[in-house]
Design a protein around this motif. Structure first.
Motif, mmCIF file in Angstrom:
data_model
loop_
_atom_site.group_PDB
_atom_site.id
_atom_site.type_symbol
_atom_site.label_atom_id
_atom_site.label_comp_id
_atom_site.label_asym_id
_atom_site.label_seq_id
_atom_site.Cartn_x
_atom_site.Cartn_y
_atom_site.Cartn_z
ATOM 1 N N ASP A 179 47.387 44.752 38.700
ATOM 2 C CA ASP A 179 46.186 44.076 38.252
ATOM 3 C C ASP A 179 45.587 43.482 39.540
ATOM 4 O O ASP A 179 46.306 42.826 40.301
ATOM 5 C CB ASP A 179 46.609 42.973 37.273
ATOM 6 C CG ASP A 179 45.598 42.711 36.180
ATOM 7 O OD1 ASP A 179 44.894 43.657 35.773
ATOM 8 O OD2 ASP A 179 45.520 41.549 35.709
ATOM 9 N N GLU A 239 36.865 43.874 31.743
ATOM 10 C CA GLU A 239 38.322 43.758 31.632
ATOM 11 C C GLU A 239 38.929 45.142 31.624
ATOM 12 O O GLU A 239 38.359 46.102 31.082
ATOM 13 C CB GLU A 239 38.676 42.995 30.339
ATOM 14 C CG GLU A 239 40.154 42.784 30.083
ATOM 15 C CD GLU A 239 40.889 42.000 31.180
ATOM 16 O OE1 GLU A 239 41.058 42.564 32.288
ATOM 17 O OE2 GLU A 239 41.289 40.857 30.922
ATOM 18 N N HIS A 256 42.247 41.660 40.683
ATOM 19 C CA HIS A 256 40.927 41.126 40.334
ATOM 20 C C HIS A 256 40.207 40.443 41.499
ATOM 21 O O HIS A 256 40.847 39.794 42.325
ATOM 22 C CB HIS A 256 41.088 40.076 39.225
ATOM 23 C CG HIS A 256 41.644 40.597 37.931
ATOM 24 N ND1 HIS A 256 41.143 41.707 37.294
ATOM 25 C CD2 HIS A 256 42.648 40.142 37.142
ATOM 26 C CE1 HIS A 256 41.822 41.900 36.168
ATOM 27 N NE2 HIS A 256 42.743 40.981 36.055
ATOM 28 N N HIS A 297 44.442 34.954 37.743
ATOM 29 C CA HIS A 297 45.672 35.688 38.070
ATOM 30 C C HIS A 297 45.365 36.924 38.910
ATOM 31 O O HIS A 297 44.275 37.492 38.814
ATOM 32 C CB HIS A 297 46.417 36.103 36.785
ATOM 33 C CG HIS A 297 45.624 37.058 35.931
ATOM 34 N ND1 HIS A 297 44.663 36.628 35.045
ATOM 35 C CD2 HIS A 297 45.632 38.419 35.852
ATOM 36 C CE1 HIS A 297 44.115 37.679 34.455
ATOM 37 N NE2 HIS A 297 44.674 38.783 34.939
HETATM 38 ZN ZN ZN Z 1 44.184 40.718 34.445
#
Ligand code: ZN
Ligand code: VGL
Length: 239
Positions: free
Chosen positions: A58, A135, A60, A103
């Motif tokens: 992940d 997302e 971001h 996160h």
């Molecule tokens: Zn995430």
């Protein structure tokens, strides 16, 4: 493409989903209970002769739309609030997404794969969730089903197909979030899919979380199995 493989052929890939600091206790901002515990088993799996081993991250930007800091109170409470986002490539479409603590921000320790994982055994690391506007739980596509090069560094389905992969084994965190979405999309892409239950951990281990996730995956034709099961035995027997 996966469907073009000869019947009965077996070229398995292992997908290790989001084994990152922010998803692990004790310090992760979105720590999944027991996240770190599954590393030894995942390393054992990484030493098996899968044709391809991919770890997802992940990854971001610091102003990602799923973050509590990207929305005004009171509707920005992690694990409680949700917001509607629109599809960057079809703005009339919207989708409700949950709000999370900040996160896995690019360039921070929280985005690192935990050191317990033997990344030297991984062929490719794929980054997802890089587009602030949308997302992306699955490694294959965002919540609208878009595959955009703005959101990832790699088209996962392309990578698997060009390696002739037939079967996809999914492990990692969170079981009720990114593992589930990645497994469902792998199935949609035409692969045979197994999730190794003891090699995942979930945000919500109850009936509404992991229980519902398992049901949804099984309904889609995904096999819930174990590292001791016949599917992994078949991998061990590969040359
Ligand atoms: Zn995430
Ligand atoms: C995840 C929540 C937000 C996951 C990613 O890896 O399951 N969960 N972003």
């Amino acid at each position: 493409m996966a469907a073009l493989e000869p019947a009965g052929s077996f070229k398995p890939a292992l997908l290790v989903v989001d084994l990152q600091e922010d998803f692990c206790p004790p310090e992760g901002s979105l720590a999944v209970p027991g996240g770190r515990e599954i590393a030894p088993l995942i390393n054992t799996l990484l030493s098996l002769p899968f044709s391809l081993k991919i770890a997802t991250k992940d990854f971001h930007p610091q102003d990602h739309i799923s973050f509590e800091t990207s929305h005004a109170p009171p509707n920005n409470r992690p694990f409680e609030s949700s917001v509607n986002i629109s599809n960057p490539s079809e703005t009339s479409q919207s989708h409700e997404i949950p709000i999370w603590p900040v996160h896995c921000v690019q360039g921070t320790k929280g985005a690192d794969i935990i050191p317990e994982i033997d990344v030297a055994k991984v062929d490719t690391i794929m980054e997802k969730g890089k587009d602030r506007r949308v997302e992306m739980f699955s490694g294959f596509a965002d919540v609208f089903g878009n595959k955009s090069s703005q959101a990832t560094n790699l088209d996962l389905a392309d990578r698997l197909n060009s390696a002739g992969i037939t079967h996809v084994f999914v492990v990692g965190i969170a079981g009720d979030c990114c593992v589930k979405c990645t497994a469902l999309d792998a199935k949609k892409e035409g692969f045979q899919v197994c999730v190794l239950e003891e090699a995942t951990r979930s945000v919500d281990t109850g009936e509404k979380g992991w229980g519902a996730a398992k049901e949804e995956m099984e309904k889609a034709g995904i096999k819930m199995t174990s590292a001791d099961g016949p599917e992994v035995e078949r991998v061990k027997k590969l040359p």
